[in-house]
Design a protein around this motif. Structure first.
Motif, PDB file in Angstrom:
ATOM      1  N   ARG A  58       0.824  -1.215   0.000  1.00 51.32           N
ATOM      2  CA  ARG A  58       0.000   0.000   0.000  1.00 51.32           C
ATOM      3  C   ARG A  58       0.855   1.260   0.000  1.00 51.32           C
ATOM      4  NH1 ARG A  58      -5.426  -0.906   3.302  1.00 51.32           N
ATOM      5  NH2 ARG A  58      -5.834  -3.001   2.691  1.00 51.32           N
ATOM      6  N   SER A  93      -1.301  -1.803   8.397  1.00 53.35           N
ATOM      7  CA  SER A  93      -1.652  -1.935   6.980  1.00 53.35           C
ATOM      8  C   SER A  93      -2.150  -3.335   6.649  1.00 53.35           C
ATOM      9  CB  SER A  93      -0.446  -1.614   6.102  1.00 53.35           C
ATOM     10  OG  SER A  93       0.506  -2.651   6.208  1.00 53.35           O
ATOM     11  N   GLN A 317      -9.342  -2.636   7.319  1.00 50.75           N
ATOM     12  CA  GLN A 317      -8.206  -1.790   6.976  1.00 50.75           C
ATOM     13  C   GLN A 317      -8.545  -0.843   5.829  1.00 50.75           C
ATOM     14  OE1 GLN A 317      -6.410  -5.256   7.445  1.00 50.75           O
ATOM     15  NE2 GLN A 317      -5.003  -4.622   9.049  1.00 50.75           N
ATOM     16  N   THR A 319      -6.971   2.864   3.400  1.00 51.57           N
ATOM     17  CA  THR A 319      -5.909   3.846   3.178  1.00 51.57           C
ATOM     18  C   THR A 319      -6.555   5.200   2.962  1.00 51.57           C
ATOM     19  OG1 THR A 319      -5.904   3.384   0.810  1.00 51.57           O
ATOM     20  CG2 THR A 319      -4.252   2.239   2.134  1.00 51.57           C
ATOM     21  N   ARG A 321      -6.153   8.591   0.832  1.00 50.83           N
ATOM     22  CA  ARG A 321      -5.444   9.075  -0.353  1.00 50.83           C
ATOM     23  C   ARG A 321      -5.769  10.538  -0.592  1.00 50.83           C
ATOM     24  NH1 ARG A 321      -3.204   5.460  -3.869  1.00 50.83           N
ATOM     25  NH2 ARG A 321      -4.095   6.430  -5.719  1.00 50.83           N
ATOM     26  N   THR A 326      -1.249   7.777  -1.685  1.00 44.97           N
ATOM     27  CA  THR A 326      -1.576   7.279  -0.359  1.00 44.97           C
ATOM     28  C   THR A 326      -0.796   8.082   0.678  1.00 44.97           C
ATOM     29  OG1 THR A 326      -1.931   5.075  -1.254  1.00 44.97           O
ATOM     30  CG2 THR A 326      -1.557   5.224   1.121  1.00 44.97           C
ATOM     31  N   THR A 329      -2.266   4.919   6.215  1.00 46.11           N
ATOM     32  CA  THR A 329      -2.947   3.637   6.228  1.00 46.11           C
ATOM     33  C   THR A 329      -3.544   3.474   7.618  1.00 46.11           C
ATOM     34  OG1 THR A 329      -2.675   1.256   5.903  1.00 46.11           O
ATOM     35  CG2 THR A 329      -0.824   2.389   6.896  1.00 46.11           C
TER      36      THR A 329
END
Ligand code: GDP
Ligand code: MG
Length: 337
Positions: A58, A93, A317, A319, A321, A326, A329
């Motif tokens: 990620r 992550s 989970q 992320t 952005r 990104t 996380t």
């Protein structure tokens, strides 16, 4: 054609966690050394483990070694990280989801800040089984070992693990690595492996809960309609069970109304929310060269509110952005009303 018996062994993910310098890498090397003498693993030296190549998950750089070995019963992929920050990133992550963990605690120190932090993260990512290896038993007497055991059991209880009755082993990873066939040496490693086999559950698929399909992709089949594609992560559909990669034809749904990240689930089976508490890790500048303004390498607990409601649950989970890169996380720890 008869399958090799090793192919039939179930695969389980585990790893070492705990404070820096408490002996995680020494223990990992010792496990492979003891198993090599049984022809079940290739010995991986301390230096090889600690020199693990960087990996990207990620968009985050994580240093982690993944070591494979087998016992007579199962096959394991074992994760050992060189630094504290790597554990944080790895766990937040979800880079290598562990089915159980070996908590290494040096008897010379007892519990330390990173011991607690790793336990908290383990709890948050849904690890339920912790095996404690009280290390460096060669340096202290039994009285100290008993005290450390007591303290760790309490700590496990505090975090909601099986503290009173969970497995605790005394040993010296260094003695084992040096080939000492004593109770705290090689025998402690065999004892640890037996407990790992018995105590850490094989991750069973959930075939009984209402189905859930995270949508990876969608396309139009001419003459039929919109088809969504993904891996069924829970439940059963007429022609598919959890774990299978499937396509589902959705009559009356337009392709433009489907976005990646949506979920297909049984009506009423999931709650929608747009407020949640999460543990998030902010990428450092070197992990994302395009950004100039971020809190580098920090992590913490935050409350987030989204513009729209969506399906979410603790342990999920995600992320964050910004401008297509990104920046963080995270993991949902609690959904809020
Ligand atoms: P990690 O940071 O948790 O991976 O810890 P390491 O495995 O790198 O060990 C840190 C230091 O403790 C090294 O110098 C090891 O040799 C030493 N060490 C590890 N296990 C033992 C042990 O059982 N007894 C003694 N005396 N030293 C140990
Ligand atoms: Mg280490």
């Amino acid at each position: 054609f008869k399958k090799d018996s090793s192919e039939e062994k179930k695969h389980v993910n585990i790893g070492t966690i705990g404070h820096v310098d408490h002996g995680k890498t020494t223990l990992t090397a010792a496990i492979t050394k003891v198993l090599q003498s049984d022809g079940l693993a290739n010995y991986v030296s301390y230096d090889e483990i600690d020199r693990a190549p960087e990996e990207k998950a990620r968009g985050i750089t994580i240093n982690a070694a993944h070591i494979g070995y087998s016992t007579k019963k199962r096959h394991y992929a074992h994760t050992d990280c060189p630094g504290h920050a790597d554990y944080i990133k790895n766990m937040i992550s979800g880079a290598s989801q562990m089915d159980g963990a070996i908590l290494v605690v040096a008897a010379t120190d007892g519990q330390m800040p990173q011991t607690r932090e790793h336990l908290l993260l383990a709890k948050q990512v849904g690890i339920t089984k912790i095996i404690v290896y009280i290390n460096k038993a060669d340096l202290v007497d039994q009285e100290v070992l008993d005290l450390v055991e007591l303290e760790i059991r309490e700590l496990l209880e505090d975090f909601g693990f099986e503290g009173a009755n969970g497995p605790v082993i005394f040993g010296s990873a260094l003695d084992a690595l040096n080939g000492r066939n004593t109770d705290i040496g090689e025998k402690s490693i065999r004892q640890l492996l037996d407990i790992i086999d018995d105590y850490i559950p094989y991750p069973e698929r959930d075939f009984t809960s209402p189905f859930m399909l995270p949508i990876d992709n969608a396309f139009l089949v001419p003459g039929r309609g919109t088809v969504v594609v993904g891996t069924l992560n829970r439940g059963v559909l007429k022609k598919a069970r959890a774990g299978e990669n499937i396509g589902v034809l959705l009559r009356g749904i337009k392709l433009k109304d489907i976005d990646r990240g949506m979920l297909l689930c049984a009506p009423g089976s999931e709650k929608l929310s747009n407020r949640f508490r999460a543990n998030i890790y902010f990428l450092t500048k070197s992990e994302d060269e395009d950004l100039s303004m971020i809190l580098p390498g920090e992590h913490g607990s935050v409350k987030l509110t989204l513009l729209w409601k969506m399906v979410m649950s603790p342990g999920q989970q995600f992320t964050i952005r910004e401008n297509n890169v990104t920046v963080a996380t995270g993991i949902v720890t609690e959904t809020l009303p």
